[in-house]
Design an enzyme around this catalytic site. Sequence first.
Site, PDB file in Angstrom:
ATOM      1  N   ASP A   1      47.401 -43.692   7.616  1.00  0.00           N
ATOM      2  CA  ASP A   1      48.217 -44.018   6.443  1.00  0.00           C
ATOM      3  C   ASP A   1      48.416 -45.517   6.281  1.00  0.00           C
ATOM      4  O   ASP A   1      48.056 -46.311   7.167  1.00  0.00           O
ATOM      5  CB  ASP A   1      49.576 -43.296   6.522  1.00  0.00           C
TER       6      ASP A   1
ATOM      7  N   ASN B   1      62.083 -36.244  11.356  1.00  0.00           N
ATOM      8  CA  ASN B   1      62.161 -35.112  10.424  1.00  0.00           C
ATOM      9  C   ASN B   1      60.929 -34.203  10.528  1.00  0.00           C
ATOM     10  O   ASN B   1      60.743 -33.315   9.704  1.00  0.00           O
ATOM     11  CB  ASN B   1      62.325 -35.616   8.983  1.00  0.00           C
TER      12      ASN B   1
ATOM     13  N   HIS C   1      57.754 -35.180  10.294  1.00  0.00           N
ATOM     14  CA  HIS C   1      56.560 -35.562   9.522  1.00  0.00           C
ATOM     15  C   HIS C   1      55.405 -35.955  10.448  1.00  0.00           C
ATOM     16  O   HIS C   1      55.608 -36.369  11.589  1.00  0.00           O
ATOM     17  CB  HIS C   1      56.867 -36.661   8.485  1.00  0.00           C
TER      18      HIS C   1
ATOM     19  N   GLU D   1      55.611 -35.733   4.452  1.00  0.00           N
ATOM     20  CA  GLU D   1      57.055 -35.566   4.592  1.00  0.00           C
ATOM     21  C   GLU D   1      57.456 -34.117   4.312  1.00  0.00           C
ATOM     22  O   GLU D   1      56.723 -33.394   3.624  1.00  0.00           O
ATOM     23  CB  GLU D   1      57.776 -36.487   3.591  1.00  0.00           C
TER      24      GLU D   1
HETATM   25  P1  PGA Z   1      57.393 -44.160  15.640  1.00  0.00           P
HETATM   26  O1  PGA Z   1      56.944 -43.394  14.312  1.00  0.00           O
HETATM   27  O2  PGA Z   1      56.228 -44.098  16.565  1.00  0.00           O
HETATM   28  O3  PGA Z   1      57.704 -45.573  15.207  1.00  0.00           O
HETATM   29  O4  PGA Z   1      58.595 -43.433  16.166  1.00  0.00           O
HETATM   30  C1  PGA Z   1      56.307 -42.163  14.425  1.00  0.00           C
HETATM   31  C2  PGA Z   1      56.250 -41.489  13.065  1.00  0.00           C
HETATM   32  O5  PGA Z   1      57.194 -41.648  12.269  1.00  0.00           O
HETATM   33  O6  PGA Z   1      55.263 -40.777  12.802  1.00  0.00           O
END
Ligand code: PGA
Length: 248
Positions: free
Chosen positions: A69, A137, A139, A144
Site C-alpha cells: 500500500d 482494528n 485491518h 479497513e
Molecule cells: P504497525 O502497523 O506495524 O505500525 O503497528 C501495522 C498495520 O497497521 O498494519
Amino acid sequence: MHFMRVRQFATVELASLYVASLIEFIISSHEHPVLGLATGSTPIPLYERLVNFHRQGQTFDHVTTINLDEYVGLGANHPNSYNYFMHKHLFNHIDINPAQVHIPNGMAPNMDEECRRFDRVIESFPIDVQILGIGRNGHIGFNEPGQLLTAKTHVTPLAPETLNANARFFKSRTKLPTHAITMGIKSILSAKAIILIAFGDEKAEAVYRSLFGPITTEVPATILQTHKNVTYVLDKQAAKYLPSAVSL
Ligand code: PGA
C-alpha cells in the site's frame, strides 16, 4: 477448522530473525522469488536482519518485491511515504534491481489506472510470500473494516482508528493523508504463503479475533482463515489471549 500456524517468541528480535530466515530460505532456493512487503513499525527489525543477510553475502539481485500500500498524495521523496520508508529501511541497503521494486504510486494522476496497473503487476509476479502486519482494528494492508471488502487494488479512506494510530508519524494531524491505495483482499489471498507479524499488547485482541473469531468483513484479517498457508509470528504480548495450546 483452519490451517494457520502460530509461532510465539520471547522477543521481537527472535521473532524477526525467524521471519528473516524463512525469507532467506525462499530467496536462496527460488530462481525468481517474489516477496510481498509491508510497512509500519512491525517489520522494521525484519528488514534490519535482511540487510544483515545481504552484508553477509546474500544477493537480492534476482528478487522482485511488491508492496501492499501507499498513502494517496505522498510522493516517493516524502519522508512519510511508504516508498521512502522501504528505501530507508531496506532497498537502499541491498543490491535489488530498482526495476524489480513495485510500490503503488500515491501521486498517480489517475488513481483508477494506477489500481489496474498494480493489479497487472500482482498478476504478472505471483507472490511467494506475503508479509503482513495487522491493525488494532484487524485491518490488513489498508483493507479497513466495513460491510464490503474490495478484492483488488483500490483507493480507500483510512478508518478513524488507523488515522489515530498513524498520527504519531506525522508532524501535524492536518498533514495526515486521509486515503490510501492498497492491494485488495483477493490479491493478498493469492500469495502462496502469508506471514502475519504482530508485536505488543495493543495487537493481542486483533490477533485473537482474527484467529478464532467468525470470519467477518468487520475484522478483515479473519479472511486469512480461508488461506491454506498462513503463519502468525508473535511476541508474548501479542499472543497473550491465545489458548496455551497454540502459545508454543
Ligand atoms: P504497525 O502497523 O506495524 O505500525 O503497528 C501495522 C498495520 O497497521 O498494519
